[in-house]
Design a protein around this motif. Structure first.
Motif, mmCIF file in Angstrom:
data_model
loop_
_atom_site.group_PDB
_atom_site.id
_atom_site.type_symbol
_atom_site.label_atom_id
_atom_site.label_comp_id
_atom_site.label_asym_id
_atom_site.label_seq_id
_atom_site.Cartn_x
_atom_site.Cartn_y
_atom_site.Cartn_z
ATOM 1 N N GLY A 190 7.457 6.277 -8.678
ATOM 2 C CA GLY A 190 8.516 5.486 -8.080
ATOM 3 C C GLY A 190 8.046 4.866 -6.790
ATOM 4 N N ASP A 191 8.722 5.186 -5.686
ATOM 5 C CA ASP A 191 8.325 4.664 -4.379
ATOM 6 C C ASP A 191 7.749 5.760 -3.492
ATOM 7 N N ARG A 192 7.071 6.739 -4.121
ATOM 8 C CA ARG A 192 6.511 7.854 -3.366
ATOM 9 C C ARG A 192 5.062 8.118 -3.753
ATOM 10 N N ASN A 193 4.277 8.506 -2.767
ATOM 11 C CA ASN A 193 2.912 8.969 -2.997
ATOM 12 C C ASN A 193 2.938 10.483 -3.182
ATOM 13 N N VAL A 194 2.232 10.962 -4.168
ATOM 14 C CA VAL A 194 2.129 12.400 -4.413
ATOM 15 C C VAL A 194 0.651 12.773 -4.399
ATOM 16 N N VAL A 195 0.289 13.675 -3.494
ATOM 17 C CA VAL A 195 -1.088 14.148 -3.394
ATOM 18 C C VAL A 195 -1.163 15.495 -4.101
ATOM 19 N N ILE A 196 -1.990 15.565 -5.132
ATOM 20 C CA ILE A 196 -2.156 16.798 -5.898
ATOM 21 C C ILE A 196 -3.321 17.572 -5.314
ATOM 22 N N ASN A 197 -3.046 18.774 -4.851
ATOM 23 C CA ASN A 197 -4.079 19.627 -4.272
ATOM 24 C C ASN A 197 -3.970 21.002 -4.925
ATOM 25 N N ALA A 198 -4.988 21.342 -5.715
ATOM 26 C CA ALA A 198 -4.931 22.585 -6.480
ATOM 27 C C ALA A 198 -5.003 23.822 -5.609
ATOM 28 N N GLY A 207 -1.575 23.300 -2.771
ATOM 29 C CA GLY A 207 -0.302 22.815 -3.290
ATOM 30 C C GLY A 207 -0.138 21.336 -2.996
ATOM 31 N N SER A 208 0.760 20.696 -3.703
ATOM 32 C CA SER A 208 0.926 19.251 -3.631
ATOM 33 C C SER A 208 1.874 18.866 -2.504
ATOM 34 N N SER A 209 1.870 17.560 -2.169
ATOM 35 C CA SER A 209 2.756 17.038 -1.140
ATOM 36 C C SER A 209 3.228 15.656 -1.561
ATOM 37 N N VAL A 210 4.349 15.213 -0.970
ATOM 38 C CA VAL A 210 4.934 13.927 -1.337
ATOM 39 C C VAL A 210 5.355 13.201 -0.066
ATOM 40 N N THR A 261 7.380 27.327 -6.971
ATOM 41 C CA THR A 261 8.602 26.778 -6.369
ATOM 42 C C THR A 261 8.287 25.525 -5.565
ATOM 43 N N GLN A 262 7.214 25.575 -4.766
ATOM 44 C CA GLN A 262 6.835 24.407 -3.970
ATOM 45 C C GLN A 262 6.505 23.221 -4.868
ATOM 46 N N GLU A 263 5.741 23.465 -5.933
ATOM 47 C CA GLU A 263 5.358 22.369 -6.819
ATOM 48 C C GLU A 263 6.576 21.755 -7.503
ATOM 49 N N GLU A 264 7.531 22.585 -7.872
ATOM 50 C CA GLU A 264 8.749 22.059 -8.506
ATOM 51 C C GLU A 264 9.547 21.209 -7.522
ATOM 52 N N GLU A 265 9.610 21.616 -6.271
ATOM 53 C CA GLU A 265 10.318 20.814 -5.279
ATOM 54 C C GLU A 265 9.601 19.485 -5.040
ATOM 55 N N VAL A 266 8.273 19.515 -5.029
ATOM 56 C CA VAL A 266 7.514 18.267 -4.903
ATOM 57 C C VAL A 266 7.816 17.350 -6.081
ATOM 58 N N ARG A 267 7.858 17.904 -7.276
ATOM 59 C CA ARG A 267 8.163 17.101 -8.470
ATOM 60 C C ARG A 267 9.529 16.444 -8.349
#
Length: 716
Positions: free
Chosen positions: A20-28, A31-34, A434-440
Motif C-alpha cells: 500500500g503506502d507503507r515500507n516494510v523492512v523484513i529483518n529475520a 523482527g520486521s518494521s513498518v 506477536t510483533q510480526e503480526e502487528e507489523v503485518r
C-alpha cells in the motif's frame, strides 16, 4: 535468527517491500518494521503477456467433453464467471487445462494458477505479479482493482478451496478478467454459471479404456468393461486406474488389495506421504527432502533417484498424478491403497526435514512456492502437539513468506507459531510472532487501538485506516474510531496507539497519494465487547465495492457486465433490471466488514459479541443472515438476529429505517484440541441472493477448560 530454539535462517529473506503506502523492512534477526511512505506508490509496468504458471506444452485430449467445452466457451463469451465442480477424479483439472491451452493457442492472454492450499489473498497477489513487473510491491485493494481493471486475461484457477466470500474477493481484484475455476463443491453465487462435471457416457468411457490400454478392447473384454463402466458411472479416474493395473475388476476391495500388494516398498512409503499431504502436491524439489528411503537403499543419503522411481511407479498405476506443480494422490482408490500398505503417515513428521531445508538450502522463492505444504505440515504438527517443531518451522519460514509477499500464508504461519509459543511458555518466540503480526496489520492499514489498561499485544480495537467508498458510498467508510468516540480515556489511548504505531499520518493520504476523506459518522459499524470477555481484537474492515464491467476484447463481441456499474454515492444500485433485459438483476452494493477475532476461548466454553450494522439497506434480506463456514467439519460459530428492520422483498437501494443488530458467537466443542484455529464468515444476502454483507470470524481454542461456561452479551 536469534531465538529460544537457536534458529538460523539461510538465504535472501531480508529486505524491503512496499505494501500500500507503507515500507516494510523484513529483518529475520530483529523482527520486521513498518513506516509510512512519503514518495507515493512505486512504479509498476504492465507485462506484454501474463507470466502465470506454465501450461502443458500440448493440450490434453478429451473424450466425450465437447458439450462441456462448448458451454464454457458460451458462458465465458457472455461475460459470466464459470465454476466447474464435481467429485475428485471426474476430470475437472483436465477440462480446465484443455480450455486454457486452447485459449492460449487462439492468442488469448491466460493466467493459470493451481490454488490448492493457497489463501485467496496470495492468489490475488500472484495474479498481480503475473500481470505486472513489481516483485516487491503489494498494492492496496483499491489500487489493485484500478491496475487490474485494464487487464483482460482469462484467469484459470484450478482446485480453489476458499469460501464464497474469498471467491468474491478474488474476482473483485481482477474486474476486467474472465474467470474459470474448478472446485469440489458448488459455491452459492448468482452472478456466474456453474457446470457440474459428471462421468463419461458408455461410448466415450470404453474409448478411454482403449486409449489407456494403448490397444482396442478385445471381444472377451468388452462385457467386463461395460460392467465396470456401469458400476462406476463412467468415472474417468477409476477407468484409468482399471486400465493401468490391466483388470476390469468391479469389486473395489479386490482392486485395492491387488494394487497394495504389488507396490514396492519405496512406492508404498511415497504413497503414504502423499496421502498425508493430500490434496496438496509434493514438488520434485521437496521429494528428496521429505521422502525417507528404506534402510540400505542403494541411492545413498538423498534418496532422489529412488524417490523418482517410486513416483514413476505410482504414476503408471494412476494412483498419483504428475503435473507442473509436482505429485499428488488421485482420489479414493489411492487413499485406500495407502491405508493397505501400512500405518498412516503422520503429516507432522516432515516438520523437521522441512525446517532443515528452509534453514540451509532454500531461497525465499523456494519457501514461497512451498507455502501450502509448509502450512499443512505446521497445522498437522500443531494437532499432534509437537509445539517445538511448529515454533521452529514457523520462525524459520515466516521471514521468507513476508519478504515474498505471500502474506496470507505468512498470517497462517504467525498464527500457528504464536499458539505453539504460548503452549511452550516461550515468551521470546511469542513476542516475535506477536510483533510480526502487528507489523503485518499496520502495513495493511490496520491500526491497533489500545483501550485503557490494555496493551497493544492484548488486542484492543483494530480499525481499518485505508479510506474507500463503502456500502452506501460513504467516503472513508467504517472505522473502529466511532466505537470509542464517547469514551475520553479510550480516545486518548487510541490516539496514542496510532502515534506509537507510526500510522497516524496515514489517515491523511491514500495509497496513490491522493487525500483521504474523513470518516463519516453515518457510516459506522460498532462491535460491542461482552462483559468478562477479552477486548475486541478487530473491527470490520471496509473495502470499496468494485464493478466488473469489461470492455470487449479485440475480435470478440461486447458482453454484458457481471456486475452493475458504480452507482452515484447516495445509492447502491437500481433495484431491478431494465425492462426486457436478459441480464440478471443487479444487487445491493456489497459491504465487507473485515474480520473479528475472538482470541482464545476454552473448549466447551463460549464467547458472544454484538454487531450493529448501520449500513443496512432495504434491498438487504435480513432473513438470510447465516454463517458461511470455511470448513464445515469445524463448526463453532453462530449468528443470531437481535433486531433488523423488516424490509420489502424486493426492496429499494436506499437505507432502511434502522440499523441491523445481531450477535456472533464462538463455541468450540468440548472435544476441541488446544491451539485449534477456527475460521468462518457471517454473510447476508440481498433480495436477489447475492452476498451483500460479509464479516470474517476467527477463534482459537485455549488450553483451559470451562465445562461449558459462556460469556453473555452486554446491554446495548
Amino acid at each position: 535468527m536469534a531465538g529460544t530454539h537457536g534458529i538460523h535462517v539461510h538465504g535472501d529473506v531480508e529486505g524491503q517491500v512496499v505494501v500500500g503506502d507503507r515500507n516494510v523492512v523484513i529483518n529475520a534477526a530483529r523482527g520486521s518494521s513498518v513506516s509510512l511512505r512519503s514518495e507515493g506508490p512505486p512504479p509498476t509496468r504492465r507485462r506484454p503477456r501474463p507470466a502465470g504458471r506454465a501450461l502443458p506444452e500440448r493440450a490434453p485430449r478429451l473424450l466425450g467433453r465437447d458439450h462441456e467445452l462448448a458451454a464454457l466457451e458460451r458462458w465465458l463469451g457472455q461475460g459470466y464467471p464459470v465454476q466447474v465442480y464435481g467429485p475428485p477424479g471426474v476430470g475437472k483439472s483436465v477440462l480446465l487445462r484443455r480450455y486454457a491451452a486452447d485459449a492460449t493457442a487462439s492468442g488469448r492472454d491466460v493466467v493459470y494458477l493451481p490454488a490448492a492450499g493457497v489463501p485467496a489473498e496470495d492468489l490475488v497477489q500472484e495474479i498481480f505479479h503475473a500481470c505486472y513487473e513489481a516483485e516487491d510491491y503489494k498494492p492496496e485493494p483499491a489500487r489493485m482493482r484500478r491496475l487490474m481493471g485494464s487487464v483482460q486475461a482469462l484467469l484459470v484457477i484450478d482446485d480453489f478451496q476458499g469460501s464464497t466470500a474469498e471467491l468474491a474477493e478474488l474476482m473483485d481484484a481482477a474486474p476486467g478478467c474472465d474467470v474459470l475455476l474448478a472446485t469440489a463443491e458448488r459455491h452459492a453465487w448468482d452472478e456466474g454459471r456453474a457446470l457440474r462435471l459428471e462421468g463419461l457416457q458408455e461410448e466415450s468411457a470404453l474409448a478411454l479404456l482403449g486409449e489407456e490400454l494403448r490397444r482396442p478392447l478385445r471381444d472377451e473384454e468388452r462385457d467386463a468393461a461395460r460392467r465396470l463402466v456401469t458400476a462406476v458411472r463412467g468415472h474417468p479416474l477409476t477407468l484409468v486406474q482399471a486400465a493401468a493395473d490391466a483388470t476390469f475388476e468391479v469389486d473395489e476391495g479386490a482392486r485395492v488389495t491387488g494394487l497394495a500388494n504389488g507396490l514396492s516398498e519405496a512406492a508404498s512409503v511415497l504413497l503414504r506421504l502423499l496421502d498425508a499431504l493430500a490434496p496438496l502436491s509434493l514438488s520434485p524439489k521437496l521429494l528428496p527432502v521429505l521422502l525417507p528411503m528404506p534402510a540400505g537403499s542403494a541411492e545413498g543419503s538423498t534418496g532422489r533417484s529412488a524417490g523418482e522411481t517410486a513416483a514413476t511407479e505410482l504414476t503408471s498405476l494412476a494412483l498419483v498424478s504428475s503435473s507442473s506443480t509436482g505429485y499428488r494422490t488421485t482420489g479414493r482408490v489411492a487413499h485406500l491403497v495407502a491405508e493397505r500398505t501400512g500405518p498412516a503417515r503422520d503429516a507432522a513428521v516432515p516438520a523437521h526435514p522441512l525446517t532443515a531445508w528452509a534453514a540451509t538450502t532454500a531461497t525465499r522463492h523456494d519457501i514461497a512456492a512451498e507455502a501450502p505444504v509448509i502450512c499443512h505440515v505446521l497445522a498437522a504438527a500443531a494437532r499432534a502437539g509437537d509445539h517445538a517443531a511448529v515454533c521452529t518451522l514457523a520462525r524459520t519460514t515466516a521471514p521468507a513468506l513476508a519478504r515474498s509477499l505471500r502474506w496470507g500464508a505468512w498470517h497462517q504461519v504467525l498464527d500457528l507459531g504464536a499458539a505453539a509459543a504460548r503452549a511452550l511458555g516461550s515468551a521470546a518466540d511469542e513476542a516475535y510472532f506477536t510483533q510480526e503480526e502487528e507489523v503485518r496489520k499496520r502495513a495493511l492499514g490496520v491500526a491497533v487501538l489500545a483501550t485503557a489498561g490494555a496493551s497493544l499485544a492484548a488486542g484492543g480495537v483494530i480499525g481499518h485506516i485505508a479510506g474507500a467508498a463503502g456500502h452506501g458510498g460513504a467516503a472513508a467508510g467504517k472505522t473502529g474510531l466511532a466505537a470509542v468516540a464517547s469514551n475520553p480515556v479510550a480516545i486518548t489511548a487510541a490516539v496514542a496507539a496510532l502515534v506509537v504505531g507510526g500510522v497516524f499520518a496515514g489517515l491523511a493520504t491514500a495509497g496513490d497519494g491522493s487525500p483521504k476523506a474523513k470518516p463519516s459518522p453515518s457510516a459506522q459499524v460498532t462491535l460491542l465487547a461482552p462483559t468478562g470477555a477479552p477486548p475486541l481484537h478487530s473491527t470490520p474492515t471496509l473495502t470499496t465495492a468494485p464493478t466488473r464491467v469489461r470492455p470487449p476484447s479485440p475480435g470478440r463481441t461486447s458482453r454484458p457486465p457481471t456486475k452493475p456499474a458504480t452507482p452515484p454515492p447516495t445509492i447502491r444500485a437500481t433495484s431491478s433490471p431494465p425492462t426486457g433485459s436478459s441480464r440478471a438483476p443487479v444487487s445491493c452494493r456489497p459491504d465487507q466488514l473485515g474480520g473479528h477475532d475472538f482470541l482464545e476461548v476454552p473448549a466447551g466454553g463460549g464467547a458472544t459479541y454484538e454487531v450493529e450494522w448501520r449500513e443496512f439497506w432495504e434491498c438487504d434480506d435480513e432473513r438470510t443472515l447465516t454463517v458461511d463456514k470455511a470448513d464445515p467439519d469445524r463448526d463453532a460459530f453462530g449468528v443470531d438476529v437481535i433486531s433488523c428492520p423488516k424490509t420489502p422483498h424486493p426492496g429499494r437501494a436506499t437505507p432502511a429505517s434502522g440499523h441491523c443488530r445481531y450477535t456472533v458467537s464462538f463455541n468450540p466443542p468440548p472435544s476441541a484440541e488446544a491451539g485449534t484455529r477456527y475460521q468462518g464468515h457471517v454473510i447476508m444476502r440481498d433480495d436477489w441472493g447475492r452476498v451483500s454483507m460479509t464479516l470474517s470470524l476467527y477463534g482459537t481454542v485455549s488450553a483451559a477448560s470451562t465445562g461449558g461456561a459462556s460469556s453473555t452479551p452486554p446491554t446495548p
